[in-house]
Enzyme design. Sequence first.
Site, short mmCIF file in Angstrom:
data_model
loop_
_atom_site.label_atom_id
_atom_site.label_comp_id
_atom_site.label_asym_id
_atom_site.label_seq_id
_atom_site.Cartn_x
_atom_site.Cartn_y
_atom_site.Cartn_z
N CYS A 8 -1.77 -7.96 8.06
CA CYS A 8 -3.07 -8.33 7.29
C CYS A 8 -2.89 -7.68 6.00
CB CYS A 8 -4.32 -8.24 8.14
SG CYS A 8 -4.40 -6.29 8.65
N ASN A 11 -3.86 -3.44 7.65
CA ASN A 11 -3.50 -2.97 8.92
C ASN A 11 -4.25 -2.18 9.60
OD1 ASN A 11 -0.39 -1.55 10.33
ND2 ASN A 11 -1.41 -3.32 11.02
N CYS A 13 -7.59 -3.61 10.83
CA CYS A 13 -8.67 -4.28 11.48
C CYS A 13 -7.93 -5.55 12.17
CB CYS A 13 -9.55 -5.09 10.46
SG CYS A 13 -10.47 -3.60 9.71
N ARG A 14 -7.47 -6.79 11.60
CA ARG A 14 -7.06 -7.89 11.92
C ARG A 14 -5.77 -7.67 12.56
NH1 ARG A 14 -8.18 -11.03 6.68
NH2 ARG A 14 -7.29 -8.97 6.01
P1 4NP Z 1 -7.33 -5.54 7.57
O1 4NP Z 1 -9.21 -5.25 6.97
O2 4NP Z 1 -6.71 -6.26 6.39
O3 4NP Z 1 -7.86 -6.62 8.57
O4 4NP Z 1 -7.04 -4.22 8.12
C1 4NP Z 1 -9.11 -4.33 5.64
C2 4NP Z 1 -9.06 -3.09 5.96
C3 4NP Z 1 -9.44 -2.18 4.87
C4 4NP Z 1 -9.46 -2.88 3.62
C5 4NP Z 1 -9.54 -4.24 3.47
C6 4NP Z 1 -9.69 -4.82 4.67
N1 4NP Z 1 -9.84 -1.99 2.47
O5 4NP Z 1 -10.31 -2.38 1.36
O6 4NP Z 1 -9.56 -0.75 2.70
#
Ligand code: 4NP
Length: 149
Positions: A8, A11, A13-14
């Site tokens: 994602c 790295n 959340c999803r």
């Molecule tokens: P992920 O979510 O891609 O599912 O881990 C996010 C986590 C952090 C950020 C964006 C998406 N951020 O902008 O810090």
Amino acid sequence: MTRILMVCLGNICRSPLAHGILESKLNSLDYFVDSAGTASYHIGKKPDKRSMEVAFNAGIDITTQQARAFITSDFDDFDYIFAMDESNYHDIMRLARNQEDAKKVKLFLDANKTRFDKNVPDPYYGDISDFEYVFDLINETADLIIRGL
Ligand code: 4NP
């Protein structure tokens, strides 16, 4: 050994959820599962608390995971690379060195024909209900991916 990488943006959340969920469903002797982010903002961090909570509620411990960035050598080290959304997909594809690399990259939700969504929504700016939605979407899709491995 089949090696699967979930990717994602951050790295945290999803893809940590996809990593933990897939790992919990597969025999660890035959499969290696990992996750990474296309961005490097959160390198070394544990998953987001809300991801850890929804995983914990389903009996899955993702608290020992640590965020890392996707690197070109991941194309050599993995058989399947699943992108959580189209933006991640394009970022990974830009790093592909040849057709063999590119063939490994899949959009995660392409495995799930029961959903109209193409992208696992980014829950980072949402609340716990967004993380619960993402958990269910990934959990359902993980079963379909496993059938196709
Ligand atoms: P992920 O979510 O891609 O599912 O881990 C996010 C986590 C952090 C950020 C964006 C998406 N951020 O902008 O810090």
